[in-house]
Design a protein around this motif. Structure first.
Motif, short mmCIF file in Angstrom:
data_model
loop_
_atom_site.label_atom_id
_atom_site.label_comp_id
_atom_site.label_asym_id
_atom_site.label_seq_id
_atom_site.Cartn_x
_atom_site.Cartn_y
_atom_site.Cartn_z
N LYS A 74 0.77 -1.46 0.03
CA LYS A 74 -0.04 -0.03 -0.11
C LYS A 74 1.01 1.15 0.10
O LYS A 74 0.40 2.03 -0.67
N LEU A 75 2.07 1.33 0.79
CA LEU A 75 2.90 2.39 0.94
C LEU A 75 3.40 2.74 -0.49
O LEU A 75 3.67 3.77 -0.96
N ASP A 76 3.92 1.43 -1.10
CA ASP A 76 4.57 1.56 -2.39
C ASP A 76 3.51 2.36 -3.57
O ASP A 76 4.20 3.13 -4.20
N GLU A 77 2.38 1.96 -3.36
CA GLU A 77 1.54 2.44 -4.44
C GLU A 77 1.34 3.95 -4.08
O GLU A 77 1.12 4.87 -4.93
N GLN A 78 1.18 4.24 -2.80
CA GLN A 78 1.04 5.57 -2.28
C GLN A 78 2.35 6.51 -2.71
O GLN A 78 2.10 7.48 -3.27
N TYR A 79 3.60 5.98 -2.77
CA TYR A 79 4.89 6.64 -3.06
C TYR A 79 4.80 6.88 -4.67
O TYR A 79 5.37 7.87 -5.03
N LYS A 80 4.05 6.09 -5.36
CA LYS A 80 3.94 6.20 -6.83
C LYS A 80 2.74 7.34 -7.16
O LYS A 80 3.29 8.08 -7.93
N ARG A 81 1.83 7.23 -6.26
CA ARG A 81 0.85 8.36 -6.54
C ARG A 81 1.54 9.83 -6.15
O ARG A 81 1.39 10.85 -6.69
N ALA A 82 2.35 9.76 -5.18
CA ALA A 82 2.65 11.14 -4.61
C ALA A 82 3.96 11.41 -5.76
O ALA A 82 3.84 12.78 -6.05
N LEU A 83 4.67 10.41 -6.25
CA LEU A 83 5.56 10.97 -7.36
C LEU A 83 4.85 11.46 -8.70
O LEU A 83 5.21 12.51 -9.16
N PHE A 84 3.69 10.83 -8.96
CA PHE A 84 2.96 11.45 -9.94
C PHE A 84 2.42 13.05 -9.89
O PHE A 84 2.77 13.91 -10.72
N TRP A 85 1.95 13.10 -8.38
CA TRP A 85 1.21 14.58 -8.09
C TRP A 85 2.34 15.39 -7.89
O TRP A 85 2.41 16.58 -8.37
N ARG A 86 3.75 15.11 -7.56
CA ARG A 86 4.83 15.87 -7.37
C ARG A 86 5.33 16.37 -8.88
O ARG A 86 5.72 17.55 -8.99
N ASN A 87 5.14 15.46 -9.84
CA ASN A 87 5.54 15.72 -11.14
C ASN A 87 4.57 16.89 -11.68
O ASN A 87 4.67 17.82 -12.37
N LYS A 88 3.20 16.61 -11.50
CA LYS A 88 2.19 17.53 -11.78
C LYS A 88 2.34 18.95 -11.26
O LYS A 88 2.49 20.03 -11.59
N ALA A 89 2.72 19.00 -10.01
CA ALA A 89 3.05 20.30 -9.15
C ALA A 89 4.42 20.74 -9.65
O ALA A 89 4.08 22.31 -9.76
N GLU A 90 5.40 20.33 -10.06
CA GLU A 90 6.52 20.82 -10.61
C GLU A 90 6.25 21.44 -11.90
O GLU A 90 6.71 22.44 -12.35
N GLU A 91 5.30 20.78 -12.57
CA GLU A 91 4.79 21.43 -14.06
C GLU A 91 4.31 22.78 -13.91
O GLU A 91 4.67 23.53 -14.42
N ILE A 92 3.33 22.59 -12.76
CA ILE A 92 2.88 24.21 -12.42
C ILE A 92 4.06 25.28 -11.92
O ILE A 92 3.89 26.11 -12.59
#
Length: 143
Positions: A74-92
């Motif tokens: 579950k934590l591994d999946e959450q890390y993947k989600r965090a990376l996805f949203w981190r990339n979106k935030a960095e784009e902004i």
């Protein structure tokens, strides 16, 4: 989704990761007990007589080990989600031409600082209200 929604989502997912990490840490400390067993073996020289040898050590309850494995997935999946949203935030953030606005939003949403800490990091005559208004102005103009 608005830019603010994306930045807030990243902050929330990152917080969820911390919660899961804490749960996992606590779980890893539970269910340990002293166990003993016996194994059979023999010398590698004559006489080759089989003997029983007692072994002992600490082991964790199987149910807790399974729970840890599930939580790790579950934590591994959450890390993947965090990376996805981190990339979106960095784009902004990379699309914001004003350095001050970029810093305010980075400190608040990526680093997770409160408004007082953001103002302190920016320095100068900034207050929690002035940096908050910088963010509000950006979101009003850019979603």
């Amino acid at each position: 989704m608005t830019n603010k929604d994306i930045l807030e989502q990243y902050t929330a997912v990152k917080t969820e990761c911390k919660v899961l990490e804490k749960e996992l840490s606590e779980l890893r400390g539970k269910g340990w007990g002293y166990v003993t067993d016996a194994v059979s073996g023999c010398a590698d020289e004559l006489p080759y007589s089989v003997r029983s040898v007692q072994i002992a050590g600490m082991a964790q309850e199987p149910a807790i080990k399974r729970e840890i494995e599930q939580l790790e997935k579950k934590l591994d999946e959450q890390y993947k989600r965090a990376l996805f949203w981190r990339n979106k935030a960095e784009e902004i953030l990379s699309g914001i031409p004003n350095a001050r606005t970029r810093l305010v939003l980075r400190y608040r949403y990526v680093d997770g600082l409160d408004w007082w800490s953001v103002a302190d990091k920016i320095g100068g005559n900034e207050t929690n209200e002035t940096v908050k208004k910088v963010a509000q102005k950006y979101f009003k103009e850019n979603g």
